[in-house]
Every structure is written in C-alpha cells, then in structure tokens.
Design an enzyme around this catalytic site. Structure first.
Site, PDB file in Angstrom:
ATOM      1  N   ILE A 154      22.455  27.260  14.383  1.00  0.00           N
ATOM      2  CA  ILE A 154      21.943  28.183  13.343  1.00  0.00           C
ATOM      3  C   ILE A 154      23.272  28.924  12.773  1.00  0.00           C
ATOM      4  CG2 ILE A 154      19.653  29.159  14.205  1.00  0.00           C
ATOM      5  CD1 ILE A 154      20.898  31.376  15.643  1.00  0.00           C
ATOM      6  N   ASP A 155      23.096  29.113  11.400  1.00  0.00           N
ATOM      7  CA  ASP A 155      24.275  29.285  10.585  1.00  0.00           C
ATOM      8  C   ASP A 155      25.201  30.572  11.176  1.00  0.00           C
ATOM      9  OD1 ASP A 155      23.624  27.369   9.066  1.00  0.00           O
ATOM     10  OD2 ASP A 155      22.712  28.703   7.609  1.00  0.00           O
ATOM     11  N   LYS A 156      26.388  30.436  10.874  1.00  0.00           N
ATOM     12  CA  LYS A 156      27.273  31.622  11.346  1.00  0.00           C
ATOM     13  C   LYS A 156      26.692  32.974  11.202  1.00  0.00           C
ATOM     14  CE  LYS A 156      31.753  33.541  10.221  1.00  0.00           C
ATOM     15  NZ  LYS A 156      31.327  34.490   9.080  1.00  0.00           N
TER      16      LYS A 156
END
Length: 297
Positions: free
Chosen positions: A131-133
């Site tokens: 999952i994105d930062k």
C-alpha cells in the site's frame, strides 16, 4: 509430457506442475528472468509447448540484501508462524528504495520477525502486496515460502478481500458503482498512472457512498484488481479525487498530510489451514479528525 499438456502455454503448464510450490506471479518472474528455459533457450510466457520440448527450471538461490533490521514499533493485528498482519501508519514506506533506505515496514519486520520468506532469489521479507506510503491500514506478509506462494496466488486470483475507506472531493451522484477502466503509466510522466488503453492493465474498483458531507463524501472501495495507485487514479478519473492526494488530488479545499485513504478490511484464506480470516483496522486519528471537521461545518 502428455498430448494435452503439449498444447498448453508455458506459464499455464508450469502453474499446474508447480501447484502449491510457486505462484503464477513467481513463475512469470522466473520466465522473464530466464530461469526457465525451453530446449535450452529463454521463451515468453505465451509459448505453446510441443510434445518433445525439454523444459528446465533453475530456481535462483536466495541472496541476502542489505536491509538493516530496525526496532520500529508495529501495530500487529495478527501473527502466527506463517503470516503476520500489520496496521501500517500513514507516512511509512513498505519497502526500502531510493530516498527511503530505512524506516520502512520491511526494516521493522526484519527486526520483529527474523523469519520471513525469500522470493525470486532475493531475501524480500514476505511482502506479497503493498500500500502506498501515504495510505494507512492493513497489509500482510508471509513468514515462509509456502505461505508466500499461497497468498500471492490468492491475490492473483482476486480472492483476497480488500476494502478501503476514503474521503473524496465532490458529491457522487449515485450511491454505488463500479469503475472498470484500464490503468497504465502516463506517457508524459512515467512516475504517474492514468486510465489508458495503451500498455495498460485491466483494473476494477467497486465503490459505495458511506456518508455524504456536503462537498465531500466518505466512500468504501473494494478492490477487484490491485494495480499501482488504482483507487487514487480511478477516483480522479470519475471526477472525485481523494482529499489530500499530493499527486492526483486537488490544490483547493481541505488539506491533509497524504491522501485520506485507509485499508480498513483485509481477508484471506490462511495459507496452512485454509480457514478464511478477516481483519479490520479502525480509521486513523487524522481521518477521524477530518470527518469530525466536515460534519461540524
């Protein structure tokens, strides 16, 4: 091989032969990296086998990588000898990369577990999805190669439950819907993704409006596929980008440090027992505060 097998594509043949040993995504990587040869030569995944073909797989050895274990506090939702589920905070990168050599989820997992799976010839600590930062929420990691193969196969088959909560700009005209639009890299900026028919991959996101807050909506999104930046790109595509999204969002309106996106529900079949397991993570404080502010306007 049998006459029936001789008519199969190479990747399908290997998927059947290596069931329970390697995932389809792993097989694709081995083919791409020429670890699988047909008659002594590398071929593509769609190569159709002949009865007298000689297929050889050379499994690459696991090579240690310079990832330093770091004593970073983790919010563990579940853990056993096969899998760990973590509620990742917003701002934490999943895997070390240029600009983020430390302080990542992987650095933390290396310290916490010390028994994570190898994949594709590299010691990559069990990461089967990302999952994105600037997205918070649930992410799973495998603790052995059997678990890794099982979880990767479930992701490939779209059988993993992944539901997100997001706050988006605008008031969506209908209560629920499906966005079926292929996603690929932006030809003008390779770091970005767009809905496009060129060099793209099938992408499907289901959404439903949970709460209407004037010019903003709280929505639940269910991933059918898992493309990079999928939710962010799809919501921008239908004119309702995520609040706080630094790349695909709007410059006007309520601000937030990172997109208002949270991986709230994660469900999968346990790689050893086969039992379905589902986990829920509450909204992080910043999203709760955002919703409180919107409700009080």
């Amino acid at each position: 091989m049998s006459e029936k097998q001789a008519k199969l594509r190479l990747d399908k043949f290997l998927a059947e032969e290596l069931t329970g040993t390697a995932s389809r995504s792993q097989i694709q990587l081995w083919i791409t990296d020429a670890h699988i040869l047909v008659n002594g030569k590398p071929v593509k995944s769609n190569y159709k086998l002949a009865a007298d073909d000689h297929v050889v797989l050379t499994v690459p050895e696991v090579q240690p990588v310079e990832i330093v274990p770091e004593n970073i506090k983790l919010e563990v939702s579940y853990e056993d000898s096969d899998v760990i589920v973590v509620n990742k905070p917003r701002g934490m990168v999943v895997h070390p990369a240029a600009g983020h050599p430390s302080g990542t989820l992987v650095n933390a997992l290396m310290y916490h577990c010390q028994d994570l799976s190898g994949i594709n010839g590299e010691l990559r600590p069990g990461i089967v999805h990302r999952i994105d930062k600037d997205t918070s929420g649930l992410i799973m990691a495998a603790k052995n190669d059997q678990a890794h193969a099982s979880l990767a196969a479930q992701l490939k088959e779209h059988s993993v439950t992944r539901r997100y909560l997001a706050v988006v700009h605008g008031n969506i005209s209908h209560d629920q819907g499906t966005i079926d639009a292929p996603i690929g890299r932006d030809s003008q900026d390779r770091k970005l993704y767009v809905v496009t028919d060129k060099n793209s991959k099938h992408a499907v996101t289901h959404f439903s409006v949970v709460e209407r807050l004037g010019d903003y909506n709280l929505v639940e999104l269910k991933l059918e596929t898992g493309r990079t930046h999928q939710i962010r790109v799809h919501m921008k595509y239908i004119g309702h980008p995520l609040v706080g999204d630094p790349v695909y969002g709007r410059s006007k309106g309520i601000k937030m440090n990172g997109q208002a996106l949270h991986a709230a529900v994660l469900g999968f079949l346990h790689p050893r027992s086969g039992q379905y397991m589902e986990f829920t993570a509450p909204l992080p404080r910043d999203m709760e505060e955002l919703l409180t502010a919107l409700r009080s306007r």
